[in-house]
Design a protein around this motif. Structure first.
Motif, PDB file in Angstrom:
ATOM      1  N   TYR A 379       0.816  -1.221   0.000  1.00 35.47           N
ATOM      2  CA  TYR A 379       0.000   0.000   0.000  1.00 35.47           C
ATOM      3  C   TYR A 379       0.847   1.266   0.000  1.00 35.47           C
ATOM      4  N   GLY A 380       2.150   1.136  -0.223  1.00 32.92           N
ATOM      5  CA  GLY A 380       3.019   2.315  -0.247  1.00 32.92           C
ATOM      6  C   GLY A 380       3.725   2.578   1.060  1.00 32.92           C
ATOM      7  N   GLY A 381       3.653   1.632   2.001  1.00 32.15           N
ATOM      8  CA  GLY A 381       4.331   1.793   3.284  1.00 32.15           C
ATOM      9  C   GLY A 381       5.751   1.253   3.258  1.00 32.15           C
ATOM     10  N   ALA A 382       6.324   1.076   4.463  1.00 30.04           N
ATOM     11  CA  ALA A 382       7.717   0.651   4.571  1.00 30.04           C
ATOM     12  C   ALA A 382       7.870  -0.737   5.170  1.00 30.04           C
ATOM     13  N   LEU A 383       6.793  -1.421   5.515  1.00 31.66           N
ATOM     14  CA  LEU A 383       6.864  -2.715   6.174  1.00 31.66           C
ATOM     15  C   LEU A 383       6.508  -3.849   5.215  1.00 31.66           C
ATOM     16  N   ASP A 384       6.880  -5.051   5.632  1.00 32.15           N
ATOM     17  CA  ASP A 384       6.481  -6.230   4.868  1.00 32.15           C
ATOM     18  C   ASP A 384       5.011  -6.556   5.105  1.00 32.15           C
ATOM     19  N   GLU A 385       4.535  -6.304   6.322  1.00 30.98           N
ATOM     20  CA  GLU A 385       3.138  -6.517   6.666  1.00 30.98           C
ATOM     21  C   GLU A 385       2.638  -5.351   7.511  1.00 30.98           C
ATOM     22  N   ASN A 386       1.319  -5.140   7.497  1.00 30.11           N
ATOM     23  CA  ASN A 386       0.744  -4.044   8.290  1.00 30.11           C
ATOM     24  C   ASN A 386       0.939  -4.303   9.783  1.00 30.11           C
ATOM     25  N   SER A 387       1.119  -3.221  10.527  1.00 27.84           N
ATOM     26  CA  SER A 387       1.235  -3.348  11.978  1.00 27.84           C
ATOM     27  C   SER A 387      -0.146  -3.564  12.587  1.00 27.84           C
ATOM     28  N   GLU A 388      -0.160  -3.846  13.881  1.00 25.86           N
ATOM     29  CA  GLU A 388      -1.427  -4.108  14.569  1.00 25.86           C
ATOM     30  C   GLU A 388      -2.251  -2.835  14.754  1.00 25.86           C
ATOM     31  N   ASP A 389      -1.631  -1.661  14.611  1.00 27.87           N
ATOM     32  CA  ASP A 389      -2.367  -0.404  14.781  1.00 27.87           C
ATOM     33  C   ASP A 389      -3.316  -0.116  13.624  1.00 27.87           C
ATOM     34  N   VAL A 390      -3.044  -0.711  12.466  1.00 28.13           N
ATOM     35  CA  VAL A 390      -3.822  -0.426  11.265  1.00 28.13           C
ATOM     36  C   VAL A 390      -4.382  -1.734  10.708  1.00 28.13           C
ATOM     37  N   HIS A 391      -5.667  -1.723  10.385  1.00 31.88           N
ATOM     38  CA  HIS A 391      -6.310  -2.878   9.752  1.00 31.88           C
ATOM     39  C   HIS A 391      -6.672  -2.509   8.315  1.00 31.88           C
ATOM     40  N   ALA A 392      -6.280  -3.363   7.384  1.00 34.01           N
ATOM     41  CA  ALA A 392      -6.612  -3.170   5.975  1.00 34.01           C
ATOM     42  C   ALA A 392      -7.663  -4.194   5.563  1.00 34.01           C
ATOM     43  N   LEU A 393      -8.817  -3.725   5.109  1.00 28.74           N
ATOM     44  CA  LEU A 393      -9.918  -4.604   4.730  1.00 28.74           C
ATOM     45  C   LEU A 393     -10.141  -4.521   3.229  1.00 28.74           C
ATOM     46  N   GLU A 394     -10.186  -5.678   2.582  1.00 32.27           N
ATOM     47  CA  GLU A 394     -10.424  -5.747   1.142  1.00 32.27           C
ATOM     48  C   GLU A 394     -11.589  -6.672   0.869  1.00 32.27           C
ATOM     49  N   SER A 395     -12.341  -6.338  -0.170  1.00 33.10           N
ATOM     50  CA  SER A 395     -13.505  -7.132  -0.556  1.00 33.10           C
ATOM     51  C   SER A 395     -13.222  -7.838  -1.869  1.00 33.10           C
ATOM     52  N   GLU A 396     -13.720  -9.069  -1.982  1.00 40.00           N
ATOM     53  CA  GLU A 396     -13.565  -9.808  -3.233  1.00 40.00           C
ATOM     54  C   GLU A 396     -14.358  -9.161  -4.367  1.00 40.00           C
ATOM     55  N   LYS A 397     -15.468  -8.489  -4.018  1.00 43.08           N
ATOM     56  CA  LYS A 397     -16.287  -7.837  -5.035  1.00 43.08           C
ATOM     57  C   LYS A 397     -15.678  -6.512  -5.486  1.00 43.08           C
ATOM     58  N   GLU A 398     -14.850  -5.900  -4.645  1.00 40.04           N
ATOM     59  CA  GLU A 398     -14.232  -4.621  -4.982  1.00 40.04           C
ATOM     60  C   GLU A 398     -12.719  -4.813  -5.011  1.00 40.04           C
ATOM     61  N   ASN A 399     -12.210  -5.332  -6.116  1.00 47.92           N
ATOM     62  CA  ASN A 399     -10.783  -5.636  -6.214  1.00 47.92           C
ATOM     63  C   ASN A 399      -9.914  -4.392  -6.194  1.00 47.92           C
ATOM     64  N   GLY A 400     -10.481  -3.240  -6.514  1.00 40.02           N
ATOM     65  CA  GLY A 400      -9.673  -2.041  -6.620  1.00 40.02           C
ATOM     66  C   GLY A 400      -9.669  -1.155  -5.395  1.00 40.02           C
ATOM     67  N   ASN A 401     -10.368  -1.536  -4.308  1.00 37.78           N
ATOM     68  CA  ASN A 401     -10.480  -0.686  -3.120  1.00 37.78           C
ATOM     69  C   ASN A 401      -9.944  -1.383  -1.882  1.00 37.78           C
TER      70      ASN A 401
END
Length: 413
Positions: A379-401
């Motif tokens: 997502y443009g960050g500096a880590l290999d995986e997101n930290s616990e402070d931030v949750h990233a949610l993606e939908s199968e129906k919305e591949n671009g969001n």
């Protein structure tokens, strides 16, 4: 019946009446009674006559020719996007950028047309044109199509093949941005163009559109962030963006979920609307005088509704109770609530587009460094995986969001 028919025929001239009777008798086997079947039928089993079938075949052939074999092939341009491709050829209000060798339906149809033209050699100058442009396959590059019904031309960005795009997609987008802006690398200048350029779904695989949900356990915890946004919008020297919210507020997540579930129950729905309006007034939102509990309607934006459905996927047992949302007054009794965020520009990462969109819509400036230290490179960050402070949610129906759930205060400057 026979006497009635004879009375009709007697009104005609004698010769014409005789010819009519003769034709009737030949077709029915004699007499003036009902016509008998001759055993031969001019109607096919599908219920259509031969002439109607011929007309249908001609119509289908013309439709296939329009979709696959046009009278002329589309033009291929590789330079002077604004002055030539847009001003002289397409003149479209919107353009879509596609990834190399993408499978989007519109690009797929154009690729078929191009191959047919190349194989059947309808255009003798096609090979020479491709040789002059130094292109073997124009669709094995980042391409721009006018967002119109017909496609008079396509714009091909050189040196953005599928291999180069796989190695560094952002660099390929930057090359196209320079072509569109005539060498100007300022990505914010997209708003000053006489047309809009957006990323097709195939281009959002490496960096998605970003939306943010700032959540907390109480409305009081969100108030400092909301006050910062209000102060920034009031002291802004420049005009607010056209998408800027009319108001910003904190609302209980449970109220939104109840509003979605009560859509078919009128009494329950009115009760939830009154509850949300009460929370808005408590948060200091100046509602129109006509927006009373009985007549007001509240519509949830698409992205807020998507987040509410995805929020159930959070692995964390402890979930926040309140969320910061944008509000728009669409009419005297109509309100629309949604999340900040939006579509990314060419060459932008998800993080960069998120920071820009939030500032345009709320005047709130997110702490980019704070987010960069907690987001993955995806997502443009500096880590290999997101930290616990931030949750990233993606939908199968919305591949671009992608929807980010973050805490307040520490996420803003």
């Amino acid at each position: 019946m026979y006497s009635i028919r004879r009375s009709i025929y007697t009104r005609l001239p004698i010769k014409m009446a005789e010819k009519t009777l003769e034709s009737r008798q030949k077709g029915s086997g004699g007499g003036g009674g009902p016509r008998r079947s001759t055993g031969k039928s001019s109607v096919h089993s599908d219920g259509h006559t031969p002439k109607s079938n011929e007309r249908r075949k001609k119509t289908n052939n013309r439709a296939q020719q329009r979709n696959h074999l046009p009278k002329h092939l589309f033009k291929i341009e590789t330079a002077h996007f604004t002055s030539n491709f847009h001003s002289d050829i397409c003149r479209a209000a919107k353009y879509k950028v596609h990834a190399p060798l993408c499978t989007c339906s519109k690009v797929d149809r154009l690729r078929q047309r191009f191959q047919q033209e190349k194989e059947k050699n309808y255009n003798t100058s096609l090979a020479e044109r491709l040789k002059d442009l130094d292109i073997s396959d124009p669709f094995d590059n980042v391409v721009v199509l006018p967002d119109t019904k017909t496609t008079p031309a396509i714009f091909v960005c050189n040196e953005t093949s599928s291999n180069e795009f796989r190695n560094d997609a952002t660099l390929c987008e930057d090359k196209l941005a320079k072509e569109i802006f005539d060498g100007n690398t300022d990505k914010t200048s997209l708003d000053t163009l006489p047309f809009k350029v957006s990323c097709a779904l195939c281009l959002l695989g490496h960096q998605k559109n970003g939306f943010v949900a700032i959540v907390a356990d109480s409305a009081q915890e969100l108030q400092p962030t909301i006050c910062k946004a209000k102060a920034a919008s009031e002291t802004a020297n420049h005009e607010l963006h056209s998408d800027h919210a009319h108001f910003i507020c904190a609302v209980q997540l449970s109220s939104f979920k109840s509003l979605l579930r009560s859509a078919k129950t009128r009494s329950k729905h009115s009760q939830i609307v009154s509850e949300i309006l009460s929370q808005l007034k408590t948060g200091g939102v100046d509602l129109p005088p006509s927006a009373d509990d009985a007549s007001c309607t509240i519509q949830l934006g698409h992205h807020l509704s998507s987040l509410l459905w995805l929020e159930g996927k959070l692995k964390s047992k402890k979930r926040s109770q309140y969320i910061m949302v944008l509000g728009y007054v669409d009419g005297p009794t109509e309100l629309m609530l949604d999340l900040p965020g939006g579509k990314r520009h060419l060459g932008e990462s998800t993080l960069e587009s998120l920071v820009r969109e939030v500032k345009e819509e709320t005047s709130l400036e997110l702490d980019k460094q704070w987010l960069e230290e907690r987001l993955s490179r995806r997502y443009g960050g500096a880590l290999d995986e997101n930290s616990e402070d931030v949750h990233a949610l993606e939908s199968e129906k919305e591949n671009g969001n992608v929807y980010f759930v973050i805490p307040p205060m520490s996420s803003t400057k």
